[in-house]
Design an enzyme around this catalytic site. Structure first.
Site, PDB file in Angstrom:
ATOM      1  CD  GLU A  24      -2.889   1.143   2.384  1.00 50.24           C
ATOM      2  OE1 GLU A  24      -3.622   2.127   2.574  1.00 50.24           O
ATOM      3  OE2 GLU A  24      -2.985   0.086   3.044  1.00 50.24           O
ATOM      4  CG  ASN A 167      -9.303  -1.410   1.838  1.00 47.61           C
ATOM      5  OD1 ASN A 167      -8.757  -2.492   1.963  1.00 47.61           O
ATOM      6  ND2 ASN A 167      -9.213  -0.471   2.770  1.00 47.61           N
ATOM      7  CD  GLU A 168      -9.945  -2.434   6.165  1.00 44.20           C
ATOM      8  OE1 GLU A 168      -9.909  -1.319   6.724  1.00 44.20           O
ATOM      9  OE2 GLU A 168      -9.067  -3.299   6.322  1.00 44.20           O
ATOM     10  CE1 TYR A 233      -2.905  -5.605   9.053  1.00 45.48           C
ATOM     11  CE2 TYR A 233      -5.192  -4.993   8.635  1.00 45.48           C
ATOM     12  CZ  TYR A 233      -3.887  -5.112   8.201  1.00 45.48           C
ATOM     13  OH  TYR A 233      -3.565  -4.745   6.917  1.00 45.48           O
ATOM     14  CD  GLU A 282      -5.490  -4.360   4.293  1.00 53.37           C
ATOM     15  OE1 GLU A 282      -6.225  -3.849   3.428  1.00 53.37           O
ATOM     16  OE2 GLU A 282      -5.187  -3.796   5.344  1.00 53.37           O
TER      17      GLU A 282
END
Length: 505
Positions: A24, A167-168, A233, A282
């Site tokens: 990224e 993305n998200e 995460y 991710e």
């Protein structure tokens, strides 16, 4: 403790894309990471040759780019062609020079030998902008954007197969976040236009393990997408940089497949289990440190929000905790190979990456060696094995208290090309070695095995410039007889390879 292996019992074949990676436009991942013009270690195009070599060694199969949060306010057209104008990156609050764009990314993927996987702007962007990007990359010469690619010196289409819509976008931290209803409609229209440009593309869409979000998404466009994208995460230290220690990190392995189970259940309930696979595109043990940026109250000075990002690159932080967790995650993906077809370690270079760059070279962190061991040793067929008398351990959780878990995490694979059985055995116990005995069902002819172990000198072992304490030892060949016990050291990742245990004919 006994591992039972029957070569006739299989779970399925894993896709090599579970060993994928991500990059990224954040901190030093691109600029000063994979792209470093003027550095003697870079080639004439500005790409770091040592990084390329390291990525080739772990056979990176697919590389997701350009974000991540960055993409939700990024307009790809600003980063192609001879005239590149800097823009302000509202995701990370820095100036983006736009000198690394689509053409540079494709060139880098080709140098590495990996598939490109482009994530599109579904925040401030729209369906037309996304489909224009597909046109630029994949059409031969039809339309203005394919012609623009040609005029930029790239006659042949790039043939980018994998694309992610957004993305998200479910998260309040994301620029251009959407409601579940808004998301279903946007993905539908975006997929419709992208597939009309190139019907051979495979599309994923940002999702999470949430019933309402996924039902709205899949009811609207379940017939147009091939993948459902999820992220995690586990050590969420974006604001604090308060690292979980070894035991606390290992405690997270009790929850590795939580999201997989939930999303798979939704796919099954909607009859999409044979059409849509999960892209865990991710993931990492630890969240990236970027304080005062995804909060309502923003940092006012660079000391509040920008300078602290340098702490992501403290190599002493990436220990055997990260390596053992990473191996357990990859074991989980292998066990779930019928539904998980892609996973992307985030990121590949710098920040929490497995490769660290400095002006004079690179450092291979402990997690890099896990990918090296798995990619270059494990077979493609995952066997349905089980362990009798699995020992249990108690570890401290970061939230307080203790939790019990299996001491070992083991998968067994069949390498049909070499006719070998390969066992990946992770000992999570921080203190004690455990002995493993194998029980074979069916044909078995091997009289030797090789074992290679990553363990370091302790749970806090790490690698840094002029400091290497967490890398695999050399493979050791051992005579094998039925009943032979294999010792697995504490806090270790072990690859055990049995040559020719099955008849290749």
């Amino acid at each position: 403790m006994k591992l039972n292996i029957d070569t006739r019992r299989t779970i399925g074949k894993r896709d090599k894309m579970i060993y994928g990676h991500f990059i990224e436009h954040f901190h030093r991942q691109i600029y000063g990471g994979i792209f470093d013009p003027g550095n003697p270690l870079s080639d004439r195009d500005g790409f770091r040759l040592d990084v390329i070599e390291a990525m080739r060694k772990i056979k990176v199969p697919i590389l997701r780019w350009p974000g991540g949060c960055f993409v939700s306010a990024h307009h790809w057209k600003d980063a192609v062609g001879p005239e590149r104008k800097p823009s302000f990156d509202k995701a990370w609050r820095v100036e983006e020079p736009n000198t690394f764009g689509t053409d540079e990314y494709i060139a880098f993927c080709r140098k590495v030998g990996c598939e490109p996987y482009i994530c599109t702007n579904a925040g401030t962007g729209n369906a037309e902008e996304m489909s224009d990007w597909v046109e630029y990359c994949n059409l031969s010469n039809e339309g203005p954007y394919a012609k623009q690619r040609i005029s930029n010196g790239h006659r042949d289409p790039y043939k980018v197969r994998y694309w992610s819509i957004g993305n998200e976008n479910y998260g309040g931290w994301e620029i251009g976040a959407k409601s579940a209803e808004e998301w279903g409609r946007l993905v539908t229209e975006s997929a419709k236009m992208m597939l009309r440009v190139d019907p051979q593309t495979e599309l994923s869409a940002a999702a999470l393990a949430d019933l309402d979000w996924n039902i709205n998404l899949l009811r609207n466009c379940g017939d147009r997408i091939n993948w459902i994208s999820i992220h995690d995460y586990w050590d969420a230290i974006h604001q604090t940089n308060d690292y979980a220690d070894y035991e606390q990190s290992i405690a997270y392995t009790n929850h590795l497949d939580d999201k997989i189970v939930k999303v798979q259940g939704i796919l099954n309930a909607m009859g999409l289990q044979n059409k849509i696979r999960i892209a865990f595109d991710e993931w990492n043990l630890r969240g990236w440190y970027h304080p005062n940026i995804h909060t309502v109250k923003q940092g006012l000075t660079t000391a509040d929000y920008l300078t602290p990002r340098d702490l992501n690159d403290e190599n002493c932080r990436y220990t055997m905790a990260d390596a053992v967790f990473t191996a357990c995650f990859l074991n989980m993906c292998n066990r779930n190979c019928t539904v998980v077809g892609m996973a992307n370690f985030a990121p590949v270079v710098n920040t929490r990456g497995c490769i660290f760059t400095h002006k004079d070279g690179i450092v291979l962190r402990s997690t890099y060696h896990v990918f090296d061991l798995y990619v270059n040793n494990l077979g493609e067929t995952v066997l349905d094995t089980y362990v009798e008398n699995m020992p249990q351990i108690q570890v401290r959780e970061k939230t307080g208290g203790t939790v019990g878990m299996d001491a070992l995490d083991i998968i067994t694979t069949l390498d049909t090309h070499e006719g070998c059985i390969v066992v990946a055995a992770v000992n999570k116990d921080p203190h004690r070695a455990w002995d493993l005995e194998l029980e074979w069902v069916g044909p078995f002819v091997s009289s030797v095995y090789t074992i290679q172990t990553l363990m370091g000198t302790g749970t806090e072992s790490y690698n840094d410039i002029n400091h290497v304490d967490a890398e695999p030892g050399k493979p050791v060949t051992v005579n094998y007889n039925p009943g032979t016990v294999i010792s697995l050291p504490a806090h270790s990742v072990n690859i055990i390879r049995f040559a020719n245990p099955v008849n290749k004919n």
